[in-house]
Design a protein around this motif. Structure first.
Motif, PDB file in Angstrom:
ATOM      1  N   LYS A  53       6.305   7.072   2.840  1.00 51.94           N
ATOM      2  CA  LYS A  53       6.026   7.604   4.174  1.00 51.94           C
ATOM      3  C   LYS A  53       4.666   7.088   4.652  1.00 51.94           C
ATOM      4  O   LYS A  53       3.739   6.912   3.862  1.00 51.94           O
ATOM      5  CB  LYS A  53       6.002   9.139   4.161  1.00 51.94           C
ATOM      6  CG  LYS A  53       7.294   9.778   3.675  1.00 51.94           C
ATOM      7  CD  LYS A  53       8.409   9.595   4.661  1.00 51.94           C
ATOM      8  CE  LYS A  53       9.649  10.340   4.213  1.00 51.94           C
ATOM      9  NZ  LYS A  53      10.790  10.104   5.058  1.00 51.94           N
ATOM     10  N   ARG A  69       5.957  16.891   7.595  1.00 53.39           N
ATOM     11  CA  ARG A  69       4.760  16.059   7.602  1.00 53.39           C
ATOM     12  C   ARG A  69       3.676  16.870   6.903  1.00 53.39           C
ATOM     13  O   ARG A  69       3.743  18.093   6.853  1.00 53.39           O
ATOM     14  CB  ARG A  69       4.368  15.731   9.032  1.00 53.39           C
ATOM     15  CG  ARG A  69       5.424  14.894   9.741  1.00 53.39           C
ATOM     16  CD  ARG A  69       5.159  14.781  11.216  1.00 53.39           C
ATOM     17  NE  ARG A  69       3.896  14.109  11.469  1.00 53.39           N
ATOM     18  CZ  ARG A  69       3.145  14.331  12.558  1.00 53.39           C
ATOM     19  NH1 ARG A  69       3.530  15.201  13.477  1.00 53.39           N
ATOM     20  NH2 ARG A  69       2.018  13.692  12.733  1.00 53.39           N
ATOM     21  N   ALA A 126       3.547  10.505   8.561  1.00 54.20           N
ATOM     22  CA  ALA A 126       4.022  11.628   7.750  1.00 54.20           C
ATOM     23  C   ALA A 126       2.906  12.328   6.990  1.00 54.20           C
ATOM     24  O   ALA A 126       3.014  13.511   6.668  1.00 54.20           O
ATOM     25  CB  ALA A 126       5.083  11.150   6.766  1.00 54.20           C
ATOM     26  N   SER A 184       4.714  11.305  15.493  1.00 56.09           N
ATOM     27  CA  SER A 184       5.630  11.797  14.461  1.00 56.09           C
ATOM     28  C   SER A 184       6.008  10.738  13.432  1.00 56.09           C
ATOM     29  O   SER A 184       6.633  11.049  12.429  1.00 56.09           O
ATOM     30  CB  SER A 184       6.891  12.379  15.099  1.00 56.09           C
ATOM     31  OG  SER A 184       7.560  11.366  15.827  1.00 56.09           O
TER      32      SER A 184
END
Length: 175
Positions: free
Chosen positions: A28, A4, A75, A72
């Protein structure tokens, strides 16, 4: 992308632009912290500063930063210019697993030129009347903030580079 990404740098450095480009190219999910704060608070950043003050802003900024770092599924996170320089924000970023920080380092003159055009929308600089006053303000801030910015995992020198080139450089270093 294997990690990330958190993008940091001074206001006007292109954090949001680069984050959006990375998001499109990698498919992402990306979140701009300032946009996230505005949505959650139902006020613009200048309105928050004006009605509730900077101390309130920094307090909620930390809470929302933590929310984004804990999610999570996000990203790419684009930070506000001062975010890594207050409280334990940088420590939160550094302790987040599978996360790389990227500092977009922009020359003083470039920042001054960019920000002078949009200073009315920037609460920290809206009161500065001349380009010279703005440049002095930015120079002082960069001196104070460079300690934090330069702790990023990757430092990208952006001078004379296109958005595509900067984005490619980040992808190359983090793939």
């Amino acid at each position: 992308m294997t990690k990330r990404i958190v993008i940091l740098g001074y206001m006007g450095s292109g954090k949001s632009t680069i984050a959006e480009k990375l998001s499109k190219e990698t498919t992402k999910k990306m979140v701009d912290l300032d946009d996230y704060i505005e949505k959650k608070e139902k006020l613009s950043i200048p309105q928050i500063f004006k009605t509730k003050g900077e101390i309130y802003f920094r307090k909620i900024e930390r809470a929302y930063l933590k929310e984004l770092l804990d999610d999570s599924t996000i990203a790419i996170i684009s930070l506000g210019g001062g975010t890594p320089c207050y409280g334990d924000h940088l420590e939160l970023i550094q302790k987040t697993e599978n996360l790389a920080s990227v500092y977009l380092s922009v020359p003083l003159k470039t920042l001054t030129d960019r920000l002078y055009q949009e200073k009315k929308n920037r609460p920290l600089i809206s009161h500065l009347d001349t380009k010279e006053m703005l440049e002095d303000f930015i120079r002082k801030h960069l001196f104070e903030r460079s300690f934090y910015y330069n702790q990023a995992d990757i430092v990208i020198q952006t001078e004379s580079k296109s958005v595509d080139k900067i984005t490619d450089e980040i992808k190359t270093k983090l793939l």
